[in-house]
Structures are given as C-alpha cells and as structure tokens.
Design a protein around this motif. Structure first.
Motif, PDB file in Angstrom:
ATOM      1  N   ASN A 181       0.812  -1.213   0.000  1.00  0.00           N
ATOM      2  CA  ASN A 181       0.000   0.000   0.000  1.00  0.00           C
ATOM      3  C   ASN A 181       0.849   1.267   0.000  1.00  0.00           C
ATOM      4  O   ASN A 181       0.314   2.358   0.172  1.00  0.00           O
ATOM      5  CB  ASN A 181      -0.910   0.019   1.239  1.00  0.00           C
ATOM      6  N   GLU A 182       2.142   1.110  -0.168  1.00  0.00           N
ATOM      7  CA  GLU A 182       3.042   2.251  -0.108  1.00  0.00           C
ATOM      8  C   GLU A 182       4.188   2.045  -1.092  1.00  0.00           C
ATOM      9  O   GLU A 182       4.448   0.916  -1.521  1.00  0.00           O
ATOM     10  CB  GLU A 182       3.582   2.406   1.313  1.00  0.00           C
ATOM     11  N   PRO A 183       4.885   3.124  -1.458  1.00  0.00           N
ATOM     12  CA  PRO A 183       6.024   2.969  -2.376  1.00  0.00           C
ATOM     13  C   PRO A 183       7.055   1.994  -1.810  1.00  0.00           C
ATOM     14  O   PRO A 183       7.292   1.944  -0.598  1.00  0.00           O
ATOM     15  CB  PRO A 183       6.583   4.391  -2.474  1.00  0.00           C
ATOM     16  N   CYS A 184       7.655   1.214  -2.693  1.00  0.00           N
ATOM     17  CA  CYS A 184       8.662   0.246  -2.271  1.00  0.00           C
ATOM     18  C   CYS A 184       9.526  -0.142  -3.461  1.00  0.00           C
ATOM     19  O   CYS A 184       9.248   0.222  -4.602  1.00  0.00           O
ATOM     20  CB  CYS A 184       8.003  -0.994  -1.662  1.00  0.00           C
ATOM     21  N   VAL A 185      10.592  -0.862  -3.171  1.00  0.00           N
ATOM     22  CA  VAL A 185      11.465  -1.403  -4.208  1.00  0.00           C
ATOM     23  C   VAL A 185      11.160  -2.883  -4.344  1.00  0.00           C
ATOM     24  O   VAL A 185      11.085  -3.600  -3.333  1.00  0.00           O
ATOM     25  CB  VAL A 185      12.951  -1.197  -3.855  1.00  0.00           C
ATOM     26  N   LEU A 186      10.953  -3.342  -5.556  1.00  0.00           N
ATOM     27  CA  LEU A 186      10.652  -4.741  -5.828  1.00  0.00           C
ATOM     28  C   LEU A 186      11.831  -5.382  -6.540  1.00  0.00           C
ATOM     29  O   LEU A 186      12.374  -4.808  -7.489  1.00  0.00           O
ATOM     30  CB  LEU A 186       9.392  -4.863  -6.680  1.00  0.00           C
ATOM     31  N   ILE A 187      12.225  -6.567  -6.075  1.00  0.00           N
ATOM     32  CA  ILE A 187      13.396  -7.258  -6.618  1.00  0.00           C
ATOM     33  C   ILE A 187      12.992  -8.663  -7.038  1.00  0.00           C
ATOM     34  O   ILE A 187      12.397  -9.408  -6.250  1.00  0.00           O
ATOM     35  CB  ILE A 187      14.533  -7.331  -5.580  1.00  0.00           C
ATOM     36  N   ALA A 188      13.300  -9.029  -8.280  1.00  0.00           N
ATOM     37  CA  ALA A 188      13.016 -10.386  -8.765  1.00  0.00           C
ATOM     38  C   ALA A 188      13.976 -11.359  -8.088  1.00  0.00           C
ATOM     39  O   ALA A 188      15.186 -11.277  -8.267  1.00  0.00           O
ATOM     40  CB  ALA A 188      13.176 -10.445 -10.280  1.00  0.00           C
ATOM     41  N   SER A 189      13.436 -12.267  -7.303  1.00  0.00           N
ATOM     42  CA  SER A 189      14.303 -13.152  -6.515  1.00  0.00           C
ATOM     43  C   SER A 189      14.572 -14.477  -7.197  1.00  0.00           C
ATOM     44  O   SER A 189      15.333 -15.293  -6.678  1.00  0.00           O
ATOM     45  CB  SER A 189      13.670 -13.413  -5.139  1.00  0.00           C
ATOM     46  N   SER A 190      13.980 -14.700  -8.369  1.00  0.00           N
ATOM     47  CA  SER A 190      14.156 -15.998  -9.024  1.00  0.00           C
ATOM     48  C   SER A 190      14.097 -15.844 -10.529  1.00  0.00           C
ATOM     49  O   SER A 190      13.237 -15.134 -11.049  1.00  0.00           O
ATOM     50  CB  SER A 190      13.061 -16.965  -8.564  1.00  0.00           C
ATOM     51  N   SER A 191      15.020 -16.496 -11.232  1.00  0.00           N
ATOM     52  CA  SER A 191      15.014 -16.485 -12.693  1.00  0.00           C
ATOM     53  C   SER A 191      16.008 -17.507 -13.205  1.00  0.00           C
ATOM     54  O   SER A 191      16.980 -17.842 -12.524  1.00  0.00           O
ATOM     55  CB  SER A 191      15.377 -15.098 -13.232  1.00  0.00           C
ATOM     56  N   ASN A 192      15.772 -18.007 -14.416  1.00  0.00           N
ATOM     57  CA  ASN A 192      16.748 -18.890 -15.048  1.00  0.00           C
ATOM     58  C   ASN A 192      17.673 -18.110 -15.971  1.00  0.00           C
ATOM     59  O   ASN A 192      18.473 -18.695 -16.693  1.00  0.00           O
ATOM     60  CB  ASN A 192      16.045 -20.010 -15.831  1.00  0.00           C
ATOM     61  N   MET A 193      17.565 -16.780 -15.953  1.00  0.00           N
ATOM     62  CA  MET A 193      18.436 -15.920 -16.752  1.00  0.00           C
ATOM     63  C   MET A 193      19.143 -14.939 -15.839  1.00  0.00           C
ATOM     64  O   MET A 193      18.514 -14.244 -15.029  1.00  0.00           O
ATOM     65  CB  MET A 193      17.622 -15.157 -17.806  1.00  0.00           C
ATOM     66  N   ALA A 194      20.467 -14.858 -15.964  1.00  0.00           N
ATOM     67  CA  ALA A 194      21.248 -13.965 -15.104  1.00  0.00           C
ATOM     68  C   ALA A 194      20.804 -12.518 -15.236  1.00  0.00           C
ATOM     69  O   ALA A 194      20.788 -11.768 -14.260  1.00  0.00           O
ATOM     70  CB  ALA A 194      22.738 -14.097 -15.442  1.00  0.00           C
ATOM     71  N   ALA A 195      20.418 -12.110 -16.455  1.00  0.00           N
ATOM     72  CA  ALA A 195      20.043 -10.714 -16.679  1.00  0.00           C
ATOM     73  C   ALA A 195      18.819 -10.318 -15.866  1.00  0.00           C
ATOM     74  O   ALA A 195      18.620  -9.139 -15.569  1.00  0.00           O
ATOM     75  CB  ALA A 195      19.771 -10.478 -18.169  1.00  0.00           C
ATOM     76  N   ASN A 196      17.983 -11.289 -15.488  1.00  0.00           N
ATOM     77  CA  ASN A 196      16.760 -10.993 -14.747  1.00  0.00           C
ATOM     78  C   ASN A 196      16.860 -11.254 -13.259  1.00  0.00           C
ATOM     79  O   ASN A 196      16.067 -10.737 -12.476  1.00  0.00           O
ATOM     80  CB  ASN A 196      15.596 -11.807 -15.315  1.00  0.00           C
ATOM     81  N   THR A 197      17.834 -12.047 -12.840  1.00  0.00           N
ATOM     82  CA  THR A 197      17.994 -12.368 -11.430  1.00  0.00           C
ATOM     83  C   THR A 197      18.368 -11.112 -10.648  1.00  0.00           C
ATOM     84  O   THR A 197      19.363 -10.461 -10.940  1.00  0.00           O
ATOM     85  CB  THR A 197      19.083 -13.437 -11.239  1.00  0.00           C
ATOM     86  N   GLY A 198      17.561 -10.766  -9.674  1.00  0.00           N
ATOM     87  CA  GLY A 198      17.836  -9.604  -8.852  1.00  0.00           C
ATOM     88  C   GLY A 198      17.502  -8.275  -9.496  1.00  0.00           C
ATOM     89  O   GLY A 198      17.891  -7.219  -8.989  1.00  0.00           O
ATOM     90  N   LYS A 199      16.764  -8.290 -10.597  1.00  0.00           N
ATOM     91  CA  LYS A 199      16.409  -7.038 -11.256  1.00  0.00           C
ATOM     92  C   LYS A 199      15.465  -6.245 -10.363  1.00  0.00           C
ATOM     93  O   LYS A 199      14.468  -6.770  -9.865  1.00  0.00           O
ATOM     94  CB  LYS A 199      15.752  -7.320 -12.608  1.00  0.00           C
ATOM     95  N   ALA A 200      15.782  -4.971 -10.153  1.00  0.00           N
ATOM     96  CA  ALA A 200      15.034  -4.138  -9.215  1.00  0.00           C
ATOM     97  C   ALA A 200      14.222  -3.080  -9.953  1.00  0.00           C
ATOM     98  O   ALA A 200      14.669  -2.523 -10.955  1.00  0.00           O
ATOM     99  CB  ALA A 200      15.993  -3.466  -8.238  1.00  0.00           C
ATOM    100  N   SER A 201      13.035  -2.806  -9.428  1.00  0.00           N
ATOM    101  CA  SER A 201      12.179  -1.757  -9.958  1.00  0.00           C
ATOM    102  C   SER A 201      11.535  -1.005  -8.801  1.00  0.00           C
ATOM    103  O   SER A 201      11.313  -1.571  -7.734  1.00  0.00           O
ATOM    104  CB  SER A 201      11.084  -2.336 -10.855  1.00  0.00           C
ATOM    105  N   ALA A 202      11.226   0.262  -9.028  1.00  0.00           N
ATOM    106  CA  ALA A 202      10.556   1.065  -8.013  1.00  0.00           C
ATOM    107  C   ALA A 202       9.062   1.068  -8.269  1.00  0.00           C
ATOM    108  O   ALA A 202       8.615   1.318  -9.382  1.00  0.00           O
ATOM    109  CB  ALA A 202      11.096   2.492  -8.033  1.00  0.00           C
TER     110      ALA A 202
END
Length: 426
Positions: free
Chosen positions: A82-103
């Motif tokens: 319900n509030e602004p936050c940072v979202l991080i992809a914690s799982s992926s089979n591609m290195a480029a997507n692992t840990g990708k962060a978005s606001a």
C-alpha cells in the motif's frame, strides 16, 4: 591517489563528503511476496498485481504502471503493498533478470506475487532501484545467487549491502533524471517496434502484389526456386576451426543470429569469421559470389528453417559457405540483387519452408526440396522500386537502433556519474 576536495573515500568508493554510507537493513525493511499462481491472475479485476516476471521489464514500466495487465480479486491470497517500495526479482533462469530491481511508486493497493523481494523504505525508491542496477551491485548480487538452472535470492542477500546516500531531495533529483532517460528509451523502443511492424506489413503488401506501386501493371509470373537458382552445399568446418586469419567463412550459426538479411564483405569484413585453408580444397559451388542467397538447412525451431542471407561481394573476395548451408546461385537475371534481400521473407514463403521441413528436435530443408518452392516474380523495374522502399525503411530502422544504443550508453554514463556524486544535480 589523493581524493579531491569535497569528497571522501568510503567502502563504496569516493563520494561527496555530505553523503552517508549505510547498510540497507538500517534504512528499510524486507519482506517476501506470496501467492499469485497462474490461475489467480486475471486480465481484469479489482486489484492490480505484479508477478515476478513483470520485474523483467525496464524500471520506467513500473514507475508509471498505466499499462498494468494483471489483476487479482482475492487479496487474502497474496501480499498487498500500500506504499512505495522497491521490488526485486528473486528468481530467474536468466542472469540478466535475477535480482532485477524496480521502483513501485503507487500508494493504492497492489498485489505482489511470490519470488519477489519487497524493500520498504522512506528513501526514494527510484534511487535505490537504480543503485541496485549498477554494475557494482549487480555483480555482487549474481555472485550471491543460489541454484544451478534457476537462481534464487533472499532478503538476507541484500541486508548488508552498504549504499551511498545523498539527501532525500538529491535522491529524488537523481531518480527523476534517470527515470526520464528510461522514458526516452521506452519511447524509442516502442517507435522501433512500430516501424518494424510497419515494414512487415509493407513487405506483405508489396511482395505479394496485393498493393502495386504507381506505374506498374500486369500479372506477375510464378517461378519455382529451381527455375531461378542452382543449389549446392557448403564446406564443413567447426566453430573451433575459425579464427581471425584466412578466408571469410559463413557459419550457419551466424545466419541464425544475423539481425539483417544481407552480409557485405566490404562492410562486415572484420566481423566475418575466417577459415585458414587453401582454396584448392573448396569447390566452386561453396565459394560465395555477389548476389548468392544462402539458406540454412537445419534449425532447432520452425521459424529458423527459412533463415537466409544475401551475399554482397562486389570485390569478389574468397568467401566460403559453411556447414549446414544451401547456396542458391542464379540461373537467370530475373531477380534483382536488392530484391532478394526481401522476397524470401513473406508469410507464403515461410509456410512453404515449414511444409517441406523434416525432423523432430532439429528441422531442416534439403537441397532436393528447396527447388520446389515457388515465388511470385514481378518485372525487374518493379522489383527495384519495391526494394528501394524497403531499403529506405531499413535505413530508418538502423538509424533509430543506433540512436537507441547511444541513449543506452548515455544513461549508463549518467548512472555512473550521478549515483557516485561525481556529477551533482543540486
């Protein structure tokens, strides 16, 4: 090396004196998303939802989030932010997507799915997401990921990350500047996609005769490729045998990976692999000349069975066709060289390739079947006119792609300068 006035050396590098360095766990709290199985997600509903795959897009896509296409109705089955936050992809089979962060900047409820790490903070979320996307933090994140085929990250992975912190007003200024660059990149990507779609539609109209250019009338002939070309095979050499020395060599993998449908020995010479071999070992049918069309005879997917390039070799350099290639050499002058770059890309031609392709895990077309394919043939002047229009569209796409690449480089430079305080906005 001496640190210049107004800056200080810290464990995260040289930063302005008034900036602080703190671990993430001191400036926010971590949580994990939950729920959002495939059967829970709908194309419309009461609560917008973010499955972890949504984080594989660029930051700007989540910053405005007007394009949202996932929804849920039962908020009890998922994590609600319900509030602004940072979202991080914690799982992926591609290195480029692992840990990708978005606001995520929304203050209205959003459902956050599993395999998403949520970081709540009073800091500017855009600033944190850009910081975690720098090479320095990406390298650390990927080194800490666990798993083989699929990489996993956990909140504990990030708790001790130490970050440089300017004032909240400077964080917001940095985030805004970089978000503007993301918006520009997104606009360019959408424009390029639109231009590509327009080119495809134009090709389908012009190359099939559904739309005729002014001044051209009359019926087109339909010819088999066997009437237009003689076919031969390439010289077998493995990728390990190729180097930077010897004669130009066209590997079938480079046809599959090509972004364009022609290869020019004068323009692309440095990028073409070489095979150090005596030409006495190469048959004339395997040596590529100006205007030859080279098809692949094997592909791991149906779309790849029609992959090809047209050779531009006006200087007549020795150019060897490789393993798993079928070389088409002209029997007649009925197809203009420029027209060949486009005439094999229609849906009708691809459909014929699919029909004659054989194989299960690997499909391909044989030298005995490819001559059976048919193609409509307008007059050479009409071919030239069609090719001129499509060439202009290609040139526009190349210019836009170059602009996109330069903008990406500019953004990386801005991130390096702004996120370290080397350049200041306030």
């Amino acid at each position: 090396m001496a640190v210049k006035s107004g800056y200080k050396q810290t464990e995260v590098g040289v930063i302005p004196e008034e900036w602080e360095v703190k671990p993430l766990q001191e400036v926010g709290k971590f949580a994990k998303g939950k729920g959002l199985l495939k059967e829970d997600i709908k194309t419309s509903g009461r609560i917008p939802a973010i499955p972890y795959t949504a984080l594989y897009t660029d930051f700007s896509e989540l910053l405005n989030y007007d394009h949202i296409k996932w929804f849920v109705d039962d908020e009890a089955q998922t994590y609600i932010a319900n509030e602004p936050c940072v979202l991080i992809a914690s799982s992926s089979n591609m290195a480029a997507n692992t840990g990708k962060a978005s606001a995520l900047t929304r203050t209205t409820p959003v459902a956050i799915g599993r395999e998403v790490i949520i970081f709540k903070t009073a800091l500017d979320c855009g600033y944190i997401s850009f910081l975690l996307s720098t090479a320095q933090y990406r390298q650390t994140t990927l080194s800490l990921a666990r798993g083989t085929t699929i990489k996993h990250l956990y909140p504990a992975t990030f708790k001790n990350y130490r970050i440089a912190l300017p004032s909240i007003s400077e964080q917001r200024a940095i985030s805004t500047a970089l978000s503007d660059m993301d918006a520009l990149l997104g606009a360019l990507e959408r424009l390029i996609a639109k231009k590509r779609d327009l080119k495809q539609a134009t090709m389908q109209q012009l190359l099939t005769g559904l739309t005729r250019l002014p001044g051209f009338l009359g019926q087109w002939e339909v010819k088999t490729l066997g009437e237009l070309f003689n076919f031969s095979g390439g010289y077998s050499a493995s990728r390990d045998q190729l180097s930077n020395e010897g004669h130009c060599y066209l590997h079938y993998g480079d046809i599959h990976g090509a972004k364009k449908t022609c290869i020019d020995t004068s323009v692309d010479y440095e990028d073409i692999p070489k095979l150090d071999i005596s030409l006495k070992q190469i048959s004339l049918g395997s040596l590529l000349e100006d205007g030859d069309v080279v098809f692949v005879d094997a592909s791991e997917d149906d779309d790849g069975t029609s992959r090809h390039v047209v050779v531009v070799n006006k200087d007549r350099l020795p150019f060897i066709a490789g393993l798993h290639t079928i070389i088409a050499k002209s029997k007649t002058d009925e197809l203009a060289h420029e027209y060949r770059r486009y005439c094999f890309q229609t849906a009708a031609i691809r459909k014929q390739f699919f029909f004659y392709a054989v194989g299960t895990k690997v499909s391909g077309i044989s030298k005995s079947n490819i001559p059976k394919l048919t193609i409509p043939v307008p007059s050479v002047p009409e071919q030239t006119a069609i090719a001129a229009i499509l060439t202009d569209m290609d040139a526009e796409l190349v210019a836009l792609e170059q602009r996109l690449a330069k903008t990406r480089t500019l953004k990386l430079g801005m991130m390096q300068e702004l996120l370290t305080g080397r350049a200041r906005l306030l």
